[in-house]
Design a protein around this motif. Structure first.
Motif, mmCIF file in Angstrom:
data_model
loop_
_atom_site.group_PDB
_atom_site.id
_atom_site.type_symbol
_atom_site.label_atom_id
_atom_site.label_comp_id
_atom_site.label_asym_id
_atom_site.label_seq_id
_atom_site.Cartn_x
_atom_site.Cartn_y
_atom_site.Cartn_z
ATOM 1 N N ALA A 105 7.663 3.805 -10.175
ATOM 2 C CA ALA A 105 7.843 5.134 -9.579
ATOM 3 C C ALA A 105 9.237 5.689 -9.871
ATOM 4 O O ALA A 105 9.405 6.865 -10.234
ATOM 5 N N LEU A 106 10.270 4.858 -9.752
ATOM 6 C CA LEU A 106 11.620 5.307 -10.063
ATOM 7 C C LEU A 106 11.782 5.600 -11.554
ATOM 8 O O LEU A 106 12.477 6.550 -11.940
ATOM 9 N N GLY A 107 11.125 4.798 -12.387
ATOM 10 C CA GLY A 107 11.216 5.039 -13.828
ATOM 11 C C GLY A 107 10.582 6.352 -14.227
ATOM 12 O O GLY A 107 11.126 7.089 -15.077
ATOM 13 N N VAL A 108 9.438 6.671 -13.632
ATOM 14 C CA VAL A 108 8.792 7.950 -13.942
ATOM 15 C C VAL A 108 9.677 9.116 -13.506
ATOM 16 O O VAL A 108 9.891 10.087 -14.257
ATOM 17 N N SER A 109 10.223 9.028 -12.299
ATOM 18 C CA SER A 109 11.032 10.136 -11.771
ATOM 19 C C SER A 109 12.335 10.300 -12.545
ATOM 20 O O SER A 109 12.667 11.390 -13.050
ATOM 21 N N VAL A 110 13.084 9.201 -12.687
ATOM 22 C CA VAL A 110 14.388 9.283 -13.348
ATOM 23 C C VAL A 110 14.218 9.574 -14.829
ATOM 24 O O VAL A 110 14.990 10.375 -15.420
ATOM 25 N N GLY A 111 13.231 8.961 -15.472
ATOM 26 C CA GLY A 111 13.027 9.204 -16.897
ATOM 27 C C GLY A 111 12.624 10.623 -17.208
ATOM 28 O O GLY A 111 13.089 11.235 -18.173
ATOM 29 N N SER A 112 11.773 11.193 -16.358
ATOM 30 C CA SER A 112 11.350 12.586 -16.580
ATOM 31 C C SER A 112 12.530 13.542 -16.391
ATOM 32 O O SER A 112 12.746 14.472 -17.197
ATOM 33 N N ALA A 140 5.790 -1.730 -8.470
ATOM 34 C CA ALA A 140 5.350 -0.371 -8.162
ATOM 35 C C ALA A 140 6.533 0.556 -7.915
ATOM 36 O O ALA A 140 6.582 1.697 -8.417
ATOM 37 N N ILE A 141 7.519 0.078 -7.151
ATOM 38 C CA ILE A 141 8.695 0.915 -6.888
ATOM 39 C C ILE A 141 9.486 1.155 -8.179
ATOM 40 O O ILE A 141 9.991 2.269 -8.433
ATOM 41 N N SER A 142 9.586 0.142 -9.029
ATOM 42 C CA SER A 142 10.302 0.314 -10.304
ATOM 43 C C SER A 142 9.612 1.329 -11.198
ATOM 44 O O SER A 142 10.271 2.175 -11.837
ATOM 45 N N SER A 163 0.830 -1.209 0.000
ATOM 46 C CA SER A 163 0.000 0.000 0.000
ATOM 47 C C SER A 163 0.861 1.254 0.000
ATOM 48 O O SER A 163 0.563 2.239 -0.696
ATOM 49 N N ALA A 164 1.971 1.234 0.742
ATOM 50 C CA ALA A 164 2.877 2.389 0.730
ATOM 51 C C ALA A 164 3.533 2.569 -0.640
ATOM 52 O O ALA A 164 3.686 3.697 -1.130
ATOM 53 N N SER A 165 3.899 1.472 -1.270
ATOM 54 C CA SER A 165 4.520 1.567 -2.604
ATOM 55 C C SER A 165 3.545 2.099 -3.639
ATOM 56 O O SER A 165 3.910 2.913 -4.501
ATOM 57 N N LEU A 166 2.312 1.669 -3.567
ATOM 58 C CA LEU A 166 1.303 2.186 -4.499
ATOM 59 C C LEU A 166 1.059 3.673 -4.266
ATOM 60 O O LEU A 166 0.824 4.432 -5.221
ATOM 61 N N ALA A 167 1.111 4.097 -3.012
ATOM 62 C CA ALA A 167 0.961 5.523 -2.732
ATOM 63 C C ALA A 167 2.122 6.328 -3.305
ATOM 64 O O ALA A 167 1.936 7.429 -3.848
ATOM 65 N N VAL A 168 3.336 5.776 -3.219
ATOM 66 C CA VAL A 168 4.503 6.451 -3.802
ATOM 67 C C VAL A 168 4.378 6.532 -5.319
ATOM 68 O O VAL A 168 4.680 7.575 -5.934
ATOM 69 N N LEU A 169 3.916 5.448 -5.937
ATOM 70 C CA LEU A 169 3.736 5.453 -7.392
ATOM 71 C C LEU A 169 2.691 6.476 -7.813
ATOM 72 O O LEU A 169 2.879 7.229 -8.783
ATOM 73 N N GLY A 170 1.580 6.517 -7.091
ATOM 74 C CA GLY A 170 0.554 7.502 -7.410
ATOM 75 C C GLY A 170 1.045 8.924 -7.219
ATOM 76 O O GLY A 170 0.740 9.814 -8.037
ATOM 77 N N GLY A 171 1.841 9.170 -6.173
ATOM 78 C CA GLY A 171 2.401 10.508 -5.970
ATOM 79 C C GLY A 171 3.368 10.899 -7.065
ATOM 80 O O GLY A 171 3.391 12.070 -7.500
ATOM 81 N N ALA A 172 4.172 9.941 -7.548
ATOM 82 C CA ALA A 172 5.104 10.244 -8.643
ATOM 83 C C ALA A 172 4.361 10.596 -9.921
ATOM 84 O O ALA A 172 4.706 11.572 -10.627
ATOM 85 N N HIS A 173 3.313 9.825 -10.238
ATOM 86 C CA HIS A 173 2.511 10.134 -11.432
ATOM 87 C C HIS A 173 1.840 11.501 -11.291
ATOM 88 O O HIS A 173 1.812 12.297 -12.248
ATOM 89 N N LEU A 174 1.311 11.779 -10.127
ATOM 90 C CA LEU A 174 0.612 13.041 -9.923
ATOM 91 C C LEU A 174 1.573 14.223 -10.004
ATOM 92 O O LEU A 174 1.264 15.256 -10.631
ATOM 93 N N ALA A 175 2.742 14.091 -9.415
ATOM 94 C CA ALA A 175 3.710 15.196 -9.452
ATOM 95 C C ALA A 175 4.223 15.436 -10.865
ATOM 96 O O ALA A 175 4.323 16.599 -11.316
ATOM 97 N N ALA A 176 4.534 14.359 -11.597
ATOM 98 C CA ALA A 176 5.035 14.535 -12.963
ATOM 99 C C ALA A 176 3.962 15.119 -13.873
ATOM 100 O O ALA A 176 4.232 16.019 -14.694
ATOM 101 N N GLY A 177 2.749 14.629 -13.731
ATOM 102 C CA GLY A 177 1.682 15.167 -14.573
ATOM 103 C C GLY A 177 1.374 16.621 -14.264
ATOM 104 O O GLY A 177 1.148 17.431 -15.177
ATOM 105 N N ALA A 178 1.331 16.963 -12.970
ATOM 106 C CA ALA A 178 1.082 18.364 -12.616
ATOM 107 C C ALA A 178 2.215 19.270 -13.083
ATOM 108 O O ALA A 178 1.980 20.409 -13.506
#
Length: 222
Positions: free
Chosen positions: A208-215, A204-206, A113-128
């Protein structure tokens, strides 16, 4: 000499009194010889305790509260709670392993559940960040990275769920054929579900890291 009718009525006072007073009842005169207590208390009911009123006990209930005329307390009206162990605890090695797997399953669920929350936060931050206009011009590659991560996660999670169904179904067939105990079946199912949650957490962690590092890499390469 024949006894007259008036003499016979005088010799039977119970019948005469009963006719004169229909609501009264008299004890049986022959019962005095069997029970001498009836001579002292002819109308007493010896099945009840002295000083008790059967009618009052029937109307208000039984117990010391009803005898004293006070309402029953809340403690006496509470249902009896279960105190102490009701069954013998299984202390076999198989039961201990099942308890350990259940604890691991609970911890894996919390981490997932914590990992899914981190993934959702990464998507939300990158999209915003992309939509708000704060990002530089030409960040289509960053949006593509986010889209790839959003596409990869649900399909990978579906694949992991499919992989956990097969061993659980196998152990269910083994239990149905009488080759496994129910506790062993629950243990194996818990192990497979725990493994599924761990794999989903890694995915989920992969992502989240892919979204952050790739962006960040796509922006820096511009």
């Amino acid at each position: 000499m024949a006894i007259s009718h008036l003499t016979r009525r005088l010799l039977r006072p119970t019948t005469t009194a009963a006719r004169l007073l229909p609501g009264t009842s008299f004890p049986n005169p022959h019962a005095h010889a069997r029970n001498p207590l009836l001579l002292l208390h002819p109308h007493r009911r010896f099945s009840t305790a002295p000083g008790s009123n059967p009618e009052a006990g029937t109307a208000t209930g039984t117990g010391p509260e009803a005898a004293n005329g006070t309402p029953p307390s809340l403690e006496s009206m509470k249902h009896q709670e279960i105190e102490g162990p009701t069954v013998e605890r299984d202390m076999s090695p198989l039961a201990d392993e099942a308890r350990a797997e259940l604890d691991a399953l609970r911890r894996a669920t919390q981490r997932l559940s914590a990992s899914l929350a981190v993934l959702g936060g990464a998507h939300l931050a990158a999209g915003a960040w992309i939509i708000s206009g704060a990002a530089p011009v030409g960040v289509e590659s960053a949006a593509a990275v986010q889209g790839v991560a959003a596409f990869a996660f649900p399909f990978t999670a579906a694949l992991v769920l499919r992989r956990v169904i097969k061993p659980v179904a196998f152990f269910q067939r083994m239990e149905a054929n009488g080759r496994l105990q129910v506790l062993t079946l629950c243990l194996q199912a818990s192990k497979n579900v725990n493994l599924m949650l761990l794999r989903t957490r890694v995915v989920a962690i992969s992502c989240a890291l892919g979204v952050s590092v790739g962006s960040v890499a796509a922006i820096l390469m511009r």
